[in-house]
Write an enzyme that holds these catalytic residues in place. Structure first.
Site, PDB file in Angstrom:
ATOM      1  N   LYS A  63       0.807  -0.974   0.211  1.00 26.36           N
ATOM      2  CA  LYS A  63      -0.534   0.020  -0.178  1.00 26.36           C
ATOM      3  C   LYS A  63       0.512   1.094  -0.170  1.00 26.36           C
ATOM      4  O   LYS A  63       0.165   1.931  -0.589  1.00 26.36           O
ATOM      5  CB  LYS A  63      -0.929   0.078   1.573  1.00 26.36           C
ATOM      6  CG  LYS A  63      -1.541   1.333   1.392  1.00 26.36           C
ATOM      7  CD  LYS A  63      -2.938   0.859   2.249  1.00 26.36           C
ATOM      8  CE  LYS A  63      -2.664   0.270   3.508  1.00 26.36           C
ATOM      9  NZ  LYS A  63      -1.861   0.876   4.588  1.00 26.36           N
TER      10      LYS A  63
ATOM     11  N   THR B 286       3.984   1.536  -1.085  1.00 25.15           N
ATOM     12  CA  THR B 286       4.703   1.242  -2.210  1.00 25.15           C
ATOM     13  C   THR B 286       3.598   2.402  -3.811  1.00 25.15           C
ATOM     14  O   THR B 286       3.915   3.161  -4.286  1.00 25.15           O
ATOM     15  CB  THR B 286       5.695   0.261  -2.764  1.00 25.15           C
ATOM     16  OG1 THR B 286       6.443   0.024  -1.346  1.00 25.15           O
ATOM     17  CG2 THR B 286       5.695   0.425  -3.642  1.00 25.15           C
TER      18      THR B 286
ATOM     19  N   ARG C 167       2.724   8.879   6.596  1.00 21.11           N
ATOM     20  CA  ARG C 167       3.136   8.523   8.911  1.00 21.11           C
ATOM     21  C   ARG C 167       4.026   8.509   8.726  1.00 21.11           C
ATOM     22  O   ARG C 167       4.767   7.575   7.899  1.00 21.11           O
ATOM     23  CB  ARG C 167       1.952   7.148   8.845  1.00 21.11           C
ATOM     24  CG  ARG C 167       0.497   7.182   8.959  1.00 21.11           C
ATOM     25  CD  ARG C 167      -0.539   6.140   9.684  1.00 21.11           C
ATOM     26  NE  ARG C 167       0.046   4.885   8.602  1.00 21.11           N
ATOM     27  CZ  ARG C 167      -0.456   4.252   8.970  1.00 21.11           C
ATOM     28  NH1 ARG C 167      -0.667   3.194   9.856  1.00 21.11           N
ATOM     29  NH2 ARG C 167      -0.136   2.570   8.273  1.00 21.11           N
TER      30      ARG C 167
ATOM     31  N   LYS D 131       7.361  -6.259  10.903  1.00 19.31           N
ATOM     32  CA  LYS D 131       6.670  -5.441  10.238  1.00 19.31           C
ATOM     33  C   LYS D 131       7.187  -4.937   8.742  1.00 19.31           C
ATOM     34  O   LYS D 131       6.702  -4.575   7.348  1.00 19.31           O
ATOM     35  CB  LYS D 131       5.473  -4.476  10.629  1.00 19.31           C
ATOM     36  CG  LYS D 131       4.525  -4.028   9.219  1.00 19.31           C
ATOM     37  CD  LYS D 131       3.606  -3.373  10.184  1.00 19.31           C
ATOM     38  CE  LYS D 131       1.999  -2.307   9.806  1.00 19.31           C
ATOM     39  NZ  LYS D 131       3.451  -1.836   8.229  1.00 19.31           N
TER      40      LYS D 131
ATOM     41  N   ALA E  74      -3.234   1.832  13.659  1.00 17.33           N
ATOM     42  CA  ALA E  74      -4.177   1.619  12.582  1.00 17.33           C
ATOM     43  C   ALA E  74      -5.541   0.805  13.316  1.00 17.33           C
ATOM     44  O   ALA E  74      -6.641   0.613  13.122  1.00 17.33           O
ATOM     45  CB  ALA E  74      -3.989   0.967  11.471  1.00 17.33           C
TER      46      ALA E  74
ATOM     47  N   PHE F 249      -3.666  -0.010   7.269  1.00 18.83           N
ATOM     48  CA  PHE F 249      -4.228  -2.024   7.166  1.00 18.83           C
ATOM     49  C   PHE F 249      -5.612  -1.551   5.738  1.00 18.83           C
ATOM     50  O   PHE F 249      -5.140  -0.792   5.321  1.00 18.83           O
ATOM     51  CB  PHE F 249      -5.257  -2.048   8.110  1.00 18.83           C
ATOM     52  CG  PHE F 249      -4.304  -2.426   9.181  1.00 18.83           C
ATOM     53  CD1 PHE F 249      -3.491  -2.767   9.192  1.00 18.83           C
ATOM     54  CD2 PHE F 249      -4.408  -1.913  10.863  1.00 18.83           C
ATOM     55  CE1 PHE F 249      -1.847  -3.678  10.380  1.00 18.83           C
ATOM     56  CE2 PHE F 249      -3.503  -2.428  11.449  1.00 18.83           C
ATOM     57  CZ  PHE F 249      -1.948  -2.982  11.583  1.00 18.83           C
TER      58      PHE F 249
ATOM     59  N   PHE G 169       3.379  -8.975  -8.680  1.00 23.24           N
ATOM     60  CA  PHE G 169       4.359  -9.319  -8.444  1.00 23.24           C
ATOM     61  C   PHE G 169       4.839 -10.476  -9.723  1.00 23.24           C
ATOM     62  O   PHE G 169       4.545 -10.619 -10.605  1.00 23.24           O
ATOM     63  CB  PHE G 169       4.586 -10.131  -7.292  1.00 23.24           C
ATOM     64  CG  PHE G 169       4.342  -9.546  -6.190  1.00 23.24           C
ATOM     65  CD1 PHE G 169       4.446 -10.277  -4.664  1.00 23.24           C
ATOM     66  CD2 PHE G 169       3.382  -8.076  -5.742  1.00 23.24           C
ATOM     67  CE1 PHE G 169       4.992  -9.025  -3.556  1.00 23.24           C
ATOM     68  CE2 PHE G 169       3.008  -7.777  -4.540  1.00 23.24           C
ATOM     69  CZ  PHE G 169       4.101  -8.021  -3.809  1.00 23.24           C
TER      70      PHE G 169
ATOM     71  N   TRP H  51       7.033  -1.395  -8.201  1.00 29.91           N
ATOM     72  CA  TRP H  51       8.067  -1.550  -7.154  1.00 29.91           C
ATOM     73  C   TRP H  51       9.399  -1.203  -7.955  1.00 29.91           C
ATOM     74  O   TRP H  51      10.324  -0.819  -7.545  1.00 29.91           O
ATOM     75  CB  TRP H  51       7.679  -2.350  -5.920  1.00 29.91           C
ATOM     76  CG  TRP H  51       8.897  -3.682  -6.057  1.00 29.91           C
ATOM     77  CD1 TRP H  51       8.680  -3.082  -3.918  1.00 29.91           C
ATOM     78  CD2 TRP H  51      10.103  -3.905  -5.506  1.00 29.91           C
ATOM     79  NE1 TRP H  51       9.629  -3.787  -3.428  1.00 29.91           N
ATOM     80  CE2 TRP H  51      11.132  -3.826  -4.769  1.00 29.91           C
ATOM     81  CE3 TRP H  51      10.389  -3.949  -7.017  1.00 29.91           C
ATOM     82  CZ2 TRP H  51      12.581  -4.667  -4.325  1.00 29.91           C
ATOM     83  CZ3 TRP H  51      11.837  -4.820  -6.684  1.00 29.91           C
ATOM     84  CH2 TRP H  51      12.748  -5.178  -5.417  1.00 29.91           C
TER      85      TRP H  51
END
Length: 559
Positions: A75, A77, A98, A109, A277, A305, A385, A413
């Site tokens: 998210k 990225t 954030r 994480k 969150a 999230f 991906f 990415w």
């Protein structure tokens, strides 16, 4: 013999980048010289009082996601890559994110600075101590804790019941050993012995206050409204009763200024604030978003999230308090995550499985419905991906065409902003159309009504069960007139329900509210479901095991 080239890590990509001086980024953003306070060559703080609006406030683009899985969604990225793509399309854009917490960074994480060729930099600074904002919030939180214990030690004029103090100390690390502690041991000179505990800094109410305040004056008023505990007569005790809201504001005044950095492609970025969150609302500060709106035409931001948590709170809490609306909402999804929601184990995700993918798309469908519930038409960012097959990608594209849902393949990415051009073009079309955004409930509705609305219309549940403790707390909250506040649901991020093992799109479930905590400074009521921890623990193999520093002072192992 063929040799495989090991892909660069996020940190290696970031370190190879040629950063522009922050003074140049400030000029690109239209920040006057007197409003920029430099923190070295590549970081700065913005004094929002010295920023004059440049015409109409910018349109806000919110990036959210499907229910997160260990497969990853990307998210942050996509958020950064979308901003870079809009920048490539000659849009005056800023990204607002954030601040990362050291707990997840050192744990499992990872950071919150994007990834690959869609990052904000200097990445290692942002993910470590940055400009000291979290230190300031920790200090303010712990100063208040010290003042509470000192007040009791010095005679306890407010008659605070040591057994009913709800204010905890904090540290910006994952440290399960601090969840429950005893303070004041060692005799009368050391204070009053009592049970206490630590939260992680981002779970502090001061972090939520910091992110929802709209000015220094509002910040001080919110700090004054924080409830720290109850008297022997079970009456609430506020920070204003201790007369320290001024001191706490003083500790936070520099941190309250938003931080300016840049993306790898030189797009101006503001990173400021980072509430949990789960336990809080999971969005960057209103000050950051509103400062960016004064400077840009488009502000790309994110919420924590999936849309059932971060986006719901963005709409019902942040947008309500900040008095703005999202002009577009992007929902990030990946083939890998959708297959996990379809019942496939993480170890088998590299294998093509269109049937499992189609089953898992029920989760995506629900998140589309959630955004539509707020009167906004979503755009799906299908984040590529390397293991995705054309058959799998086409299955999602076909479904979106059948359901009349906007979708764009993204590959930011690997390609940076170039990989987000298709998404950016979709966003530009949507923001030119007026939407029918609205919050989901009126704050004057009863607590039971507001929670039931969230559970049924957002999560897709059948109903709500309030435990005995929660029922008693509702009576007390209503007695004090605190019930006219938005609801901040604290639940697992992994499921639309309050049961993390229920993936996909569960139905017919009942959400149990075990406790309701008034956060009067932040201005919302936290409804606890399940086992939500405000102090995480480290995994067996924490990320910290792979980190270090080179002889010349460069970070290594930081993702």
């Amino acid at each position: 013999m063929m040799t495989t080239v090991k892909p660069l890590t996020d940190l290696e990509i970031a370190m190879q980048a040629e950063l522009r001086p922050i003074t140049e980024i400030a000029k690109v953003a239209g920040i006057p010289e007197e409003a920029l306070e430099q923190y070295g060559k590549y970081k700065g703080k913005i004094d929002p009082n010295l920023i004059a609006p440049q015409g109409d406030d910018a349109k806000v683009v919110l990036v959210t996601a499907i229910s997160p899985t260990p497969a990853g969604e990307g998210k942050s990225t996509v958020t950064v890559g979308l901003a870079d793509a809009l920048h490539q399309l000659d849009q005056k854009v800023m990204v607002a994110l954030r601040e990362p917490s050291l707990g997840p960074v050192m744990g499992i994480k990872g950071g919150a600075a994007g990834g690959g060729h869609a990052q904000v930099v200097p990445m290692e600074d942002i993910n470590l101590h940055f400009t000291g904002d979290l230190h300031a919030i920790s200090t303010a939180n712990n100063a208040l804790a010290a003042i509470i214990d000192n007040h009791i030690h010095q005679g306890n004029a407010l008659q605070i019941d040591p057994r009913r103090i709800i204010w905890k100390r904090v540290v910006d690390l994952n440290d399960r050993a601090l969840r429950n502690v005893v303070v004041g041991l060692g005799g009368p000179a050391q204070g009053m012995p009592r049970e206490d505990g630590f939260d992680i800094t981002v779970a502090s109410e001061i972090m939520a206050v910091f992110c929802l305040a709209t000015s220094l004056t509002d910040l001080q008023e919110r700090l004054a409204n924080i409830v720290i505990g109850y008297t022997f007569e079970k009456e609430p005790v506020f920070v204003r009763d201790l007369q320290v809201e001024g001191a706490l504001t003083l500790l936070l005044k520099e941190a309250f200024k938003p931080n300016l950095v840049q993306t790898l492609e030189g797009t101006p970025a503001i990173i400021h604030g980072g509430p949990f969150a789960n336990i809080a609302h999971g969005c960057n500060s209103i000050m950051a978003t509103q400062t960016a709106r004064k400077l840009a035409d488009i502000v790309v931001t994110e919420a924590g999230f999936g849309s059932d948590l971060g986006a719901e709170k963005f709409m019902n809490i942040k947008a309500r308090m900040g008095q703005f609306k999202p002009s577009a909402v992007v929902v990030v999804a990946t083939i890998r995550a959708l297959k996990m929601h379809g019942g496939i184990a993480k170890s088998d995700l590299a294998q093509e499985n269109v049937a499992a993918l189609q089953q898992g798309m029920a989760n995506l469908a629900k998140h589309v419905d959630i955004i539509r519930t707020f009167g906004v038409e979503p755009i799906i960012a299908l984040n590529r991906f390397i293991t995705d097959t054309e058959a799998e990608l086409q299955a999602v594209l076909d479904w979106c065409a059948t359901e009349n849902i906007r979708i764009a393949r993204t590959n930011v990415w690997e390609q940076g902003g170039e990989g987000g051009i298709a998404l950016a073009q979709q966003v530009l079309q949507v923001i030119e159309q007026e939407n029918e955004f609205h919050v989901l409930y009126d704050v004057t509705e009863s607590i039971e009504q507001k929670v039931t609305t969230i559970v049924q219309r957002i999560y897709g549940g059948a109903g709500v069960q309030f435990g005995e403790k929660a029922k008693k707390q509702i009576q007390q909250i209503e007695q004090y007139g605190w019930d006219i506040l938005p609801i901040c649901m604290a639940k697992t991020q992994y499921s639309l329900s309050d049961q993390p093992q229920l993936l996909g799109r569960p139905e017919g479930f009942t959400v149990t509210i075990r406790e309701i905590i008034p956060k009067l400074g932040a201005g919302f009521l936290v409804c606890l479901t399940g086992d939500i921890l405000t102090m995480p623990g480290l995994p067996k193999q924490p990320a910290a095991l792979h980190m270090g520093v080179t002889a010349d002072g460069k970070a290594k192992g930081l993702f």
